[in-house]
Design an enzyme around this catalytic site. Structure first.
Site, PDB file in Angstrom:
ATOM      1  N   SER A 128      61.943  39.171  52.594  1.00 34.83           N
ATOM      2  CA  SER A 128      62.921  40.204  52.281  1.00 34.83           C
ATOM      3  C   SER A 128      62.682  40.787  50.884  1.00 34.83           C
ATOM      4  O   SER A 128      61.669  41.411  50.635  1.00 34.83           O
ATOM      5  CB  SER A 128      64.339  39.651  52.427  1.00 34.83           C
ATOM      6  OG  SER A 128      64.644  39.457  53.789  1.00 34.83           O
ATOM      7  N   LYS A 180      89.111  52.456  52.063  1.00 29.16           N
ATOM      8  CA  LYS A 180      89.105  51.900  50.716  1.00 29.16           C
ATOM      9  C   LYS A 180      89.146  50.370  50.798  1.00 29.16           C
ATOM     10  O   LYS A 180      89.961  49.783  51.501  1.00 29.16           O
ATOM     11  CB  LYS A 180      90.314  52.412  49.913  1.00 29.16           C
ATOM     12  CG  LYS A 180      90.400  51.851  48.512  1.00 29.16           C
ATOM     13  CD  LYS A 180      89.222  52.291  47.664  1.00 29.16           C
ATOM     14  CE  LYS A 180      89.350  51.767  46.238  1.00 29.16           C
ATOM     15  NZ  LYS A 180      88.166  52.104  45.428  1.00 29.16           N
TER      16      LYS A 180
END
Length: 330
Positions: A128, A180
């Site tokens: 990764s 949010k």
């Protein structure tokens, strides 16, 4: 018990109290000395010191563990790029880390490569974000049994909804918009929030794939084959063109000699990217030192063996991750 033996028992009690006070004093003093020594080492272990590199040496840079954003590392690599070293060998042994931190490391290594011949050597693991860093070099060497790849991005977050229901706790909030602070772990993730997260993950994943495509010259089916999140052995990675050669540091020196004209007898010296006791490693060492000093060395060993320190370090990661085996239990 006779009257003659009572003064002797009292003396023994006094002696034991004195001994206990002495032991407490020395334990506390040991802790203070250990902490002072750690502080002194931190003050003197400046990262990126070029004083231990002889003129014209090959610098050995080691990247291990979890990768995060690190400005100290950026500055150390800038000093290395502007130094008089002849070449750089980068050893990587990392499962990755944050995507942004891996990109920062990649950019810093690219600036080094622009000025110095550079080769990457994969030790045990280059996955990764570790592989993102490796692609900064034009030549990647790995051992046959090394693990390479894990091309992908993820976001992980805990969800405590069922637990909160069990204990009878409800978390309420007032938000400016539905997305949010989503996800927040205190309520089920809405389809809209999941879609927003997926778009972030896929955007970063596409960036990762494009980086692999341009760096390793892979397209179409060949790119898709290596970009499904799997890791590969060094032998497999060579066939898939994720690496260029099987070998170790000696192989890297031979490549530098053949391709870059570096004298193979040039000394190789370590170059630190950060101080020995920076970030979480300081807390780790301080905790172990303190536990040992107060007589809890068995507890310190159990924490080490259980992987508690490594788990806590992984839990400290936040945001988009380019990480292989991100679970704290692995």
């Amino acid at each position: 018990m006779s009257l003659d033996s009572r003064p002797l028992d009292a003396d023994q009690i006094v002696d034991r109290r004195r001994l206990r006070r002495k032991l407490t004093f020395w334990r506390v003093l040991t802790v203070l000395v250990a902490l002072a020594a750690i502080g002194a080492v931190i003050a003197t272990s400046r990262s990126g010191s070029l004083t231990n590199l002889p003129s014209g040496a090959i610098a050995r840079v080691t990247i291990s563990g979890l990768i995060r954003g690190n400005q100290e590392r950026v500055q150390a690599l800038e000093r290395l790029a502007n130094s008089n070293v002849k070449a750089v060998i980068v050893h990587i042994d990392s499962p990755g880390g944050t995507t942004a931190g891996s990109e920062q490391l990649y950019d810093s290594l690219r600036r080094v490569k622009a000025k110095k011949p550079m080769v990457v050597v994969v030790d045990s693991l280059c996955a990764s974000g570790g592989y993102i860093a490796a692609m900064a070099s034009d030549h990647i060497i790995a051992q046959s049994a090394s693990l390479v790849g894990s091309i992908g991005v993820l976001i992980q977050y805990p969800n405590f909804t069922d637990l909160l229901k069990t204990v009878g706790v409800k978390v309420e909030d007032v938000k400016s918009s539905p997305l949010k602070a989503a996800p927040n772990g205190f309520e089920p993730t809405s389809p809209e929030a999941r879609a927003a997260l997926a778009s972030i993950v896929m955007d970063s994943y596409n960036w990762f794939k494009e980086l692999v495509s341009s760096s390793r010259k892979l397209q179409g089916a060949a790119l898709d084959k290596v970009a499904d999140g799997r890791v590969f052995t060094g032998r497999q990675a060579l066939d898939l063109k994720l690496i260029d050669q099987l070998g170790d540091e000696r192989t890297a020196i031979e490549w530098l000699a053949k391709e870059k004209g570096i004298d193979p007898k040039t000394p190789v010296r370590d170059y630190r990217l950060r101080s020995r006791l920076s970030d979480f490693s300081f807390l780790h060492l301080a905790a172990v030192t303190t536990l040992n000093a107060v007589g809890l060395d068995g507890f310190a060993r159990s924490l080490e063996q259980s992987g508690a320190f490594a788990a806590a370090e992984r839990l400290n990661l936040d945001g988009l991750l380019a990480l292989w085996h991100p679970s704290p239990t692995n």
